[in-house]
Design a protein around this motif. Structure first.
Motif, PDB file in Angstrom:
ATOM      1  N   ALA A 146       0.825  -1.211   0.000  1.00 50.86           N
ATOM      2  CA  ALA A 146       0.000   0.000   0.000  1.00 50.86           C
ATOM      3  C   ALA A 146       0.854   1.253   0.000  1.00 50.86           C
ATOM      4  O   ALA A 146       0.551   2.225  -0.701  1.00 50.86           O
ATOM      5  CB  ALA A 146      -0.929  -0.023   1.215  1.00 50.86           C
ATOM      6  N   SER A 196       1.085   3.948  -3.236  1.00 57.61           N
ATOM      7  CA  SER A 196       0.253   5.110  -2.915  1.00 57.61           C
ATOM      8  C   SER A 196       0.663   6.358  -3.672  1.00 57.61           C
ATOM      9  O   SER A 196      -0.167   7.236  -3.923  1.00 57.61           O
ATOM     10  CB  SER A 196       0.310   5.394  -1.412  1.00 57.61           C
ATOM     11  OG  SER A 196       1.628   5.777  -1.026  1.00 57.61           O
ATOM     12  N   ALA A 253      -6.121   0.267   1.462  1.00 56.42           N
ATOM     13  CA  ALA A 253      -6.348   0.875   0.150  1.00 56.42           C
ATOM     14  C   ALA A 253      -7.194   2.136   0.277  1.00 56.42           C
ATOM     15  O   ALA A 253      -6.893   3.176  -0.345  1.00 56.42           O
ATOM     16  CB  ALA A 253      -7.018  -0.137  -0.774  1.00 56.42           C
ATOM     17  N   PHE A 290      -5.081   5.052   2.078  1.00 57.55           N
ATOM     18  CA  PHE A 290      -4.075   5.703   1.245  1.00 57.55           C
ATOM     19  C   PHE A 290      -4.727   6.429   0.072  1.00 57.55           C
ATOM     20  O   PHE A 290      -4.146   7.385  -0.463  1.00 57.55           O
ATOM     21  CB  PHE A 290      -3.053   4.683   0.760  1.00 57.55           C
ATOM     22  CG  PHE A 290      -1.993   4.365   1.783  1.00 57.55           C
ATOM     23  CD1 PHE A 290      -0.902   5.194   1.951  1.00 57.55           C
ATOM     24  CD2 PHE A 290      -2.096   3.236   2.591  1.00 57.55           C
ATOM     25  CE1 PHE A 290       0.067   4.913   2.890  1.00 57.55           C
ATOM     26  CE2 PHE A 290      -1.137   2.947   3.532  1.00 57.55           C
ATOM     27  CZ  PHE A 290      -0.056   3.791   3.695  1.00 57.55           C
ATOM     28  N   HIS A 291      -5.905   5.993  -0.342  1.00 62.60           N
ATOM     29  CA  HIS A 291      -6.628   6.742  -1.378  1.00 62.60           C
ATOM     30  C   HIS A 291      -7.040   8.110  -0.848  1.00 62.60           C
ATOM     31  O   HIS A 291      -6.938   9.126  -1.562  1.00 62.60           O
ATOM     32  CB  HIS A 291      -7.853   5.950  -1.830  1.00 62.60           C
ATOM     33  CG  HIS A 291      -8.681   6.668  -2.852  1.00 62.60           C
ATOM     34  ND1 HIS A 291      -8.258   6.859  -4.156  1.00 62.60           N
ATOM     35  CD2 HIS A 291      -9.908   7.263  -2.760  1.00 62.60           C
ATOM     36  CE1 HIS A 291      -9.171   7.532  -4.825  1.00 62.60           C
ATOM     37  NE2 HIS A 291     -10.191   7.792  -3.999  1.00 62.60           N
ATOM     38  N   LYS A 310      -3.944  10.281  -0.588  1.00 62.77           N
ATOM     39  CA  LYS A 310      -3.494  10.758  -1.896  1.00 62.77           C
ATOM     40  C   LYS A 310      -4.223  12.038  -2.291  1.00 62.77           C
ATOM     41  O   LYS A 310      -3.661  12.902  -2.988  1.00 62.77           O
ATOM     42  CB  LYS A 310      -3.743   9.671  -2.943  1.00 62.77           C
ATOM     43  CG  LYS A 310      -3.311  10.020  -4.353  1.00 62.77           C
ATOM     44  CD  LYS A 310      -1.799  10.131  -4.477  1.00 62.77           C
ATOM     45  CE  LYS A 310      -1.384  10.332  -5.922  1.00 62.77           C
ATOM     46  NZ  LYS A 310       0.084  10.515  -6.063  1.00 62.77           N
TER      47      LYS A 310
END
Length: 294
Positions: free
Chosen positions: A220, A224, A257, A260-261, A264
């Motif tokens: 991850a 990322s 997931a 880290f989305h 981002k």
């Protein structure tokens, strides 16, 4: 009738002679084949027992790692073979299995070399992705019980509770970590790669505690697109990341997931808010992002 009978007897006698001749030829051929096979076997045995088929020094062993030739000193430290030793008594499969048990080696293949006599070994090293650092336990009871005067509080050299970071790093246990969570001893890796590039990512904590989820966590982090320099795994209920956006409280290593989305999407945060004003970013719950300011 008499002429026919006499001819038949003559033909039978010739046939008998022909059969005897063929039988003698087969016997002679069998004897020659036996002698030739025995001679070849004896010759091979004589050749194999000659002193030339002996490993006398580590220089007769060629070891490569990723097409890079390793020195005789490193080869000897990995193999630990005794010399002299017959080349035919060495079991390549056993040596390969022994090498694969080394913490810094993932694959190994061993083959004999006849001319000149020796061994050819190909190994593949594990690739470290992070520096695993386990900090020693600090005795804080003495610091709490020790009276602190105004003079001693200003003198860092006489206050045992104030640790020098360089001295502290020397006493901490440092290893390397691959993508699957396997530990690679620092000395083993640097011995094989004296000029190798070390990873920039550092992980703090007990490897036995974060090994179960390390592979998913590293995947991850690497996918990322956010630069992460340090992961603090000392508290398994709240992983803390040092990133280019600031400190990030990740919480437990689940929903990576989604977390880290969300992280981002904060790439433009430094342009909107002074990084010195950000205490930490809380993404323990990816559906409820919190930015704590000083």
């Amino acid at each position: 009738m008499a002429g026919i009978i006499s001819v038949s007897r003559k033909d039978l006698a010739q046939r008998r002679q022909k059969l005897r001749r063929q039988r003698r030829i087969k016997i002679i051929q069998t004897i020659w084949r036996t002698l030739a096979a025995t001679g070849m076997a004896g010759g091979l045995l004589w050749v194999t027992v000659q002193p030339i088929w002996v490993l006398r020094t580590s220089t007769q062993v060629v070891m490569r790692s990723n097409s890079k030739l390793l020195s005789a000193q490193i080869t000897q430290s990995l193999l630990q073979l005794s010399y002299p030793q017959s080349l035919w008594r060495i079991e390549p499969a056993t040596i390969a299995e022994t090498l694969k048990k080394q913490p810094a080696i993932s694959q190994a293949s061993v083959s004999r070399r006849l001319f000149p006599p020796g061994l050819i070994i190909e190994i593949r090293e594990k690739s470290p992705v992070a520096i695993a650092q386990m900090l020693p336990k600090q005795n804080t009871s003495n610091c709490q019980n020790q009276p602190q005067s105004s003079e001693k509080s200003t003198d860092k050299s006489t206050n045992p509770c104030l640790k020098n970071p360089h001295t502290q790093n020397k006493h901490s246990q440092v290893n390397l970590l691959d993508a699957n969570g396997a530990l690679i001893p620092w000395q083993k890796y640097t011995a094989l790669n004296p000029n190798g590039k070390l990873p920039s990512l550092k992980v703090i904590g007990v490897p036995e505690q974060y090994r179960a989820y390390w592979h998913q966590l590293y995947q991850a982090v690497s996918q990322s697109g956010i630069q992460v320099t340090e992961i603090d795994c000392q508290d398994p209920t709240n992983l803390i990341l040092k990133t280019e956006l600031g400190n990030v409280h990740l919480g437990v290593p689940t929903q990576l997931a989604e977390k880290f989305h969300v992280l981002k999407q904060l790439e433009q945060l430094p342009s909107q808010l002074d990084s010195q004003q950000i205490a930490y970013i809380d993404i323990k719950n990816p559906s409820s992002l919190l930015v704590h300011t000083n």
